[in-house]
Scaffold this motif. Sequence first.
Motif, PDB file in Angstrom:
ATOM      1  N   UNK A 144       4.376  38.253 -36.012  1.00 14.70           N
ATOM      2  CA  UNK A 144       3.342  38.596 -37.233  1.00 14.70           C
ATOM      3  C   UNK A 144       3.629  39.780 -37.977  1.00 14.70           C
ATOM      4  N   UNK A 145       4.483  40.679 -37.551  1.00 15.17           N
ATOM      5  CA  UNK A 145       5.378  41.635 -38.366  1.00 15.17           C
ATOM      6  C   UNK A 145       5.914  41.164 -39.383  1.00 15.17           C
ATOM      7  N   UNK A 146       6.778  40.103 -38.818  1.00 17.29           N
ATOM      8  CA  UNK A 146       7.758  39.531 -40.019  1.00 17.29           C
ATOM      9  C   UNK A 146       7.048  38.708 -40.830  1.00 17.29           C
ATOM     10  N   UNK A 147       5.975  38.171 -40.810  1.00 16.10           N
ATOM     11  CA  UNK A 147       5.182  37.258 -41.930  1.00 16.10           C
ATOM     12  C   UNK A 147       4.746  38.456 -42.760  1.00 16.10           C
ATOM     13  N   UNK A 148       3.641  39.469 -42.094  1.00 21.69           N
ATOM     14  CA  UNK A 148       3.143  40.435 -43.001  1.00 21.69           C
ATOM     15  C   UNK A 148       4.144  41.204 -43.807  1.00 21.69           C
ATOM     16  N   UNK A 149       5.167  41.616 -43.326  1.00 21.86           N
ATOM     17  CA  UNK A 149       6.214  42.185 -44.011  1.00 21.86           C
ATOM     18  C   UNK A 149       6.775  41.433 -45.307  1.00 21.86           C
TER      19      UNK A 149
END
Length: 281
Positions: free
Chosen positions: A223-228
Amino acid sequence: MEFSLDTALLPFQFPFMQNAFLIAAIVAVPTALLSCFLVLKGWALMGDAISHAVLPGIVLAYMLGFPLILGAFGAGMFTAVATGYLAGNSRVKQDTVMGVVFSGMFGLGIVLYVAVKPDTHLDHILFGNMLGVGAADLWQAGVISLLVAGVLALKWRDFLLHGFDPAQARASGLAVGWLHYGLLALISLTIVATLTAAGLILAVGLLIAPGAIAFLLVRRFSAMLWVSVLVCMGSMLAGIYASFYLDSAPAPTVILVLTGLFLLAFLRRQLRIRQLARRTG
């Protein structure tokens, strides 16, 4: 200026603004993805070091008549390898070595630039020239961004394990050496891609802030990848749009937007921690 739909759409009517929006969307993906790994590994200084250290490579490439991308990439990889070698063969800690190496390389770049006096203005190298982006810059950034994003999409679990627990990655049979220097190569390539848009100094903001913001907002790395990516792309587009009406430089405005979002994410995190403390107390 009276606000209306025509006024709101005015920035999109100019070709130089269209190119600025386009290159922002292109470089947002690789910088955002890499920022997650840099935050995870604590490599913020490494991104800073490489972004500053590519300057002498750019000037040398200009002197020799080579493409600037080759000089920038070569200088970035030299800095990464030299930093790793010096840190591994001395008592000095890696962050200290990075500070010495990148400041030395940056100083060398300034000396060479003053001596050679190339056609490209130093401000464009340091701070970018987003409003002067051409078709060649878009193609170069697009190819590099596609390559970097493709590698990270295929190997993100391997890079994650290497960043979180290198010993476990080695025990699992992963080629940790290739992962280590492969990540450094991706950082160097990404800095080259962002050179025209954000410049050397501001590129480090794109390589750190999106991942730091996502780290404060979500718990899972996927999720961190997408949010970033969403944060980086939204901030770049909003910063460029705002700079048109503020009559400011686009790249610094983008960094200010990212900084503001980081502060908001930090405050949100602090409020949630206090709320949980009150419930459990």
